[in-house]
Design a protein around this motif. Structure first.
Motif, PDB file in Angstrom:
ATOM      1  N   PRO A  55      38.849  15.632  29.950  1.00  0.00           N
ATOM      2  CA  PRO A  55      39.861  16.515  30.837  1.00  0.00           C
ATOM      3  C   PRO A  55      39.923  15.673  32.055  1.00  0.00           C
ATOM      4  N   LEU A  56      41.510  15.762  32.465  1.00  0.00           N
ATOM      5  CA  LEU A  56      41.768  15.167  33.791  1.00  0.00           C
ATOM      6  C   LEU A  56      42.152  16.055  34.625  1.00  0.00           C
ATOM      7  N   SER A  57      42.220  15.716  35.948  1.00  0.00           N
ATOM      8  CA  SER A  57      42.911  16.422  37.186  1.00  0.00           C
ATOM      9  C   SER A  57      43.618  15.044  37.873  1.00  0.00           C
ATOM     10  N   LEU A  58      44.809  15.433  37.851  1.00  0.00           N
ATOM     11  CA  LEU A  58      45.765  14.512  38.321  1.00  0.00           C
ATOM     12  C   LEU A  58      46.721  15.190  39.574  1.00  0.00           C
ATOM     13  N   SER A  59      46.674  14.238  40.559  1.00  0.00           N
ATOM     14  CA  SER A  59      47.547  14.847  41.774  1.00  0.00           C
ATOM     15  C   SER A  59      48.906  14.026  41.148  1.00  0.00           C
ATOM     16  N   PRO A  60      49.980  14.485  41.921  1.00  0.00           N
ATOM     17  CA  PRO A  60      51.433  13.675  41.750  1.00  0.00           C
ATOM     18  C   PRO A  60      51.229  12.310  41.965  1.00  0.00           C
ATOM     19  N   ALA A  61      50.470  11.924  42.819  1.00  0.00           N
ATOM     20  CA  ALA A  61      50.064  10.269  43.077  1.00  0.00           C
ATOM     21  C   ALA A  61      49.477   9.791  41.565  1.00  0.00           C
ATOM     22  N   LEU A 161      58.594  14.979  29.123  1.00  0.00           N
ATOM     23  CA  LEU A 161      58.224  14.461  30.471  1.00  0.00           C
ATOM     24  C   LEU A 161      57.475  15.576  31.026  1.00  0.00           C
ATOM     25  N   LEU A 162      56.670  14.878  32.092  1.00  0.00           N
ATOM     26  CA  LEU A 162      56.131  15.726  33.400  1.00  0.00           C
ATOM     27  C   LEU A 162      56.890  15.155  34.534  1.00  0.00           C
ATOM     28  N   ALA A 163      57.765  15.919  34.916  1.00  0.00           N
ATOM     29  CA  ALA A 163      58.799  15.198  35.889  1.00  0.00           C
ATOM     30  C   ALA A 163      58.717  15.780  37.316  1.00  0.00           C
ATOM     31  N   TRP A 164      59.095  14.940  38.182  1.00  0.00           N
ATOM     32  CA  TRP A 164      58.881  15.184  39.690  1.00  0.00           C
ATOM     33  C   TRP A 164      60.373  15.083  40.329  1.00  0.00           C
ATOM     34  N   ALA A 165      61.416  14.612  39.601  1.00  0.00           N
ATOM     35  CA  ALA A 165      62.761  14.421  40.200  1.00  0.00           C
ATOM     36  C   ALA A 165      63.909  14.621  39.221  1.00  0.00           C
ATOM     37  N   ASN A 167      68.143  13.827  38.714  1.00  0.00           N
ATOM     38  CA  ASN A 167      69.250  13.150  39.127  1.00  0.00           C
ATOM     39  C   ASN A 167      68.690  12.332  40.545  1.00  0.00           C
ATOM     40  N   GLY A 168      67.570  11.795  40.226  1.00  0.00           N
ATOM     41  CA  GLY A 168      67.067  10.813  41.493  1.00  0.00           C
ATOM     42  C   GLY A 168      66.544  11.573  42.580  1.00  0.00           C
ATOM     43  N   GLU A 169      66.608  12.769  42.738  1.00  0.00           N
ATOM     44  CA  GLU A 169      66.091  13.360  43.868  1.00  0.00           C
ATOM     45  C   GLU A 169      64.855  14.335  43.674  1.00  0.00           C
ATOM     46  N   PRO A 170      63.813  14.344  44.729  1.00  0.00           N
ATOM     47  CA  PRO A 170      62.643  15.420  44.350  1.00  0.00           C
ATOM     48  C   PRO A 170      63.255  16.697  43.731  1.00  0.00           C
ATOM     49  N   LEU A 171      62.351  17.031  42.805  1.00  0.00           N
ATOM     50  CA  LEU A 171      62.760  18.469  42.478  1.00  0.00           C
ATOM     51  C   LEU A 171      62.699  19.468  43.767  1.00  0.00           C
ATOM     52  N   PRO A 172      63.773  20.338  43.687  1.00  0.00           N
ATOM     53  CA  PRO A 172      63.982  21.430  44.499  1.00  0.00           C
ATOM     54  C   PRO A 172      62.967  22.447  44.082  1.00  0.00           C
ATOM     55  N   VAL A 174      62.901  25.472  43.665  1.00  0.00           N
ATOM     56  CA  VAL A 174      63.452  26.612  42.461  1.00  0.00           C
ATOM     57  C   VAL A 174      63.585  25.799  41.310  1.00  0.00           C
ATOM     58  N   HIS A 175      63.482  24.635  41.136  1.00  0.00           N
ATOM     59  CA  HIS A 175      63.389  23.678  39.926  1.00  0.00           C
ATOM     60  C   HIS A 175      61.950  23.420  39.587  1.00  0.00           C
ATOM     61  N   GLY A 176      61.004  23.817  40.066  1.00  0.00           N
ATOM     62  CA  GLY A 176      59.701  23.493  39.855  1.00  0.00           C
ATOM     63  C   GLY A 176      58.741  22.442  40.704  1.00  0.00           C
ATOM     64  N   ALA A 177      59.206  22.299  41.901  1.00  0.00           N
ATOM     65  CA  ALA A 177      58.460  21.185  42.630  1.00  0.00           C
ATOM     66  C   ALA A 177      56.983  21.761  42.751  1.00  0.00           C
ATOM     67  N   PRO A 178      56.073  21.017  42.740  1.00  0.00           N
ATOM     68  CA  PRO A 178      56.113  19.525  42.707  1.00  0.00           C
ATOM     69  C   PRO A 178      56.509  18.721  41.435  1.00  0.00           C
ATOM     70  N   LEU A 179      56.084  19.535  40.327  1.00  0.00           N
ATOM     71  CA  LEU A 179      56.031  18.970  38.925  1.00  0.00           C
ATOM     72  C   LEU A 179      56.383  20.246  37.709  1.00  0.00           C
ATOM     73  N   ARG A 180      57.289  19.714  36.867  1.00  0.00           N
ATOM     74  CA  ARG A 180      57.495  20.617  35.662  1.00  0.00           C
ATOM     75  C   ARG A 180      57.540  19.750  34.534  1.00  0.00           C
ATOM     76  N   VAL A 181      57.588  20.862  33.347  1.00  0.00           N
ATOM     77  CA  VAL A 181      57.537  19.976  32.173  1.00  0.00           C
ATOM     78  C   VAL A 181      59.155  19.912  31.787  1.00  0.00           C
ATOM     79  N   VAL A 182      59.679  18.802  31.153  1.00  0.00           N
ATOM     80  CA  VAL A 182      60.865  18.774  30.055  1.00  0.00           C
ATOM     81  C   VAL A 182      60.725  18.629  28.840  1.00  0.00           C
ATOM     82  N   VAL A 183      61.064  19.697  28.093  1.00  0.00           N
ATOM     83  CA  VAL A 183      60.996  19.402  26.813  1.00  0.00           C
ATOM     84  C   VAL A 183      62.489  19.257  26.135  1.00  0.00           C
ATOM     85  N   PRO A 184      62.794  18.294  25.915  1.00  0.00           N
ATOM     86  CA  PRO A 184      64.370  18.162  25.667  1.00  0.00           C
ATOM     87  C   PRO A 184      64.512  18.830  24.180  1.00  0.00           C
TER      88      PRO A 184
END
Lengths: 351, 351
Positions: A55-61, A161-165, A167-172, A174-184
């Protein structure tokens, strides 16, 4: 934006702003089931547990440091996109009448879920991967964090992905900052925002938003919240709609350029779009734009002859299995109003 | 069997023999493009080359010894399955009018293509994997071995096999002995029989049977053999048909049991089948049988009320993306007659 609901915030943009391959962040639809949670990047931790050896516990860093950064251009699409076309057939109480713009495309940056799962070590008995967000939804019964799962086969694919950005900008926020899943290729509901837990399991998620909603019920079913009724949604079905001109626009009669989007879902792509100005008696094949990635929509454009007076244009897309959208919204109407992928219709007035 | 052609041998069975989850080998449809090649198992070699670090030459015995044996239950479906429904709309010269039984399911035994590719070492620049069979087709221009390719992403999936047995018996000559490819979820043409070469490449196959045929042409296109025209087929589109009673059967009027199959293609499964005895005004949801694997069809059955006189039953299937078959064969008609996945229709006479 057309705001369907202020709290939780649910809004979609005008058609015309979706004409670019990648959607501006400010025009990206918002679909939420609870208030945007307070999220502090410094203290945020992603827990990875369940059927794993470590099991892992991971910060965005930690994510940035331990795993290679990846960017994928991917379209997200709400399962309720184009619900308004179903509401026009028969009312769907309690659900927002989304138009055709509850879909958008971004370049998402983060790390591959597969890399994180490999670091945790997935058990041989695992079949699914569940995501839990920090947003608590008062709409759920009982109230709970928004969540859902995808099959392990999909979770292991490089595009997830586990995404933090975006279009090259940090997630706002309302779109899930600091981390969201993206399942294409999957319905937007599986791209869980504010994700704080990834749980490897041996069954699909029991979360309200997978077990009790986001399910295709038969047309005559009562809408209840009984887990397991109907069919679990996941993969997106082939779909399309017009972007310009706007619906109900007045245009000069004669040859008129029309544009739209089409999206295939899963790992399929769009191979053809047809447009008709005579109710489907004759069809023109649209010109297809670039397919930025397997995971992105494809824009299209065509020139049709608009007569004087009212006309209804039709558009229909084919995916790479040669599957065609079904014709009429009556054929796909369902009590929760999901997956209206009937042919697109646009009313114009030629003057 | 209904024999569409004796040389090359092309034949399909009666509907009723497809009611079992796994099809008897003797009833499995045959789709061939040239004479069955002479094949001696002792001297047979599979060459694996192209964009690999270690080209291989493997006998059937080598495959058995070097790689773990796997069995997958998978449905194959010819891209021309149900063409007769398109021919009824408008003639399709030069193509066999296949009924609804150019599809069947077997338990295939062999080794994973992925394991063999791993042993050969696939280059980073590879994108596709081509298969070549020993059958030389006089129908090709110029005459050539039957072949085709699949994306590397699919080739790396565990369900894709190099198979030497079906239903626990050695492959019969007409089904590809001593070795064939099985690509679950893809049109039958990609499951190349008598395979003697696997070539890792950076482009789709230029073989006649991929670059010039097995392509979806627009309805108004001329049928030519110009490579690259129309859309390359690959994934199977959601489809279904009736198995019992037979088409044009006389049955006692009143409640009547009907059965059929549905197949989703790709990695999708069948989640729902509807049946109508009143032209689509009302629908009954069929009972779904077991889904033996992600790669297999799903049988279904329903009871419908057959009136006195002629009636046309309809059936339509939904895949796990909630994609529905399109309604009418006119909507999907194409000059080569591929992928008729319009709603199934069965004429009965109630007496």
């Amino acid at each position: 934006m057309t705001v369907h609901q202020v709290e939780p915030y649910n809004a979609e943009p005008p058609r015309s702003v979706l004409v670019d391959a990648v959607t501006p962040v400010s025009a990206f639809y918002s679909r939420n089931h609870g208030p945007v949670p307070a999220a502090d990047e410094e203290s945020w931790r992603l827990r990875v547990d369940g059927l794993v050896t470590t099991p892992l516990s991971l910060s965005p860093a930690d994510l940035r440091e331990r795993f290679p950064e990846r960017t994928e251009t991917a379209t997200l699409q709400c399962a309720g996109n184009r619900r308004a076309g179903l509401v026009a057939v028969k009312d769907i109480p309690g659900e927002a009448p989304w138009g055709p713009t509850a879909t958008a495309t971004a370049a998402w940056t983060g790390v591959r879920l597969a890399d994180v799962l490999a670091a945790a070590g997935v058990s041989d008995t695992a079949t699914d991967v569940e995501f839990l967000g920090a947003d608590v939804s008062p709409q759920a019964d009982p109230p709970q964090e928004f969540g859902g799962s995808i099959p392990l086969r999909k979770a292991g694919m490089p595009e997830v992905l586990l995404a933090w950005a975006m279009n090259g900008e940090p997630l706002p926020p309302v779109h899930g900052a600091p981390l969201r899943v993206v399942v294409p290729g999957y319905i937007g509901a599986r791209s869980v925002k504010w994700v704080h837990r990834v749980r490897v399991t041996d069954a699909p998620s029991p979360n309200f938003f997978q077990a009790s909603t986001y399910r295709l019920l038969p047309p005559d079913a009562e809408v209840t919240a009984t887990p397991g009724e109907g069919v679990e949604l996941g993969l997106v079905a082939v779909n399309s709609d017009f972007l310009t001109p706007d619906d109900d626009a007045e245009v000069p009669a004669g040859p008129t350029g029309v544009t739209g989007y089409a999206f295939a879902g899963g790992d399929r792509t769009i191979v053809r779009v047809d447009v008709s100005a005579d109710g489907g008696s004759t069809w023109t094949q649209a010109e297809l734009g670039e397919q930025a990635s397997t995971w992105a929509w494809r824009h299209w454009d065509a020139t049709v002859d608009v007569p004087h007076g009212e006309v209804e244009l039709l558009a229909r897309a084919w995916d790479s299995s040669a599957a065609l959208q079904p014709e009429r919204p009556e054929q796909v109407w369902n009590p929760k109003g999901y997956v209206n992928n009937s042919w697109a219709r646009l009313r114009l007035r030629g003057v």
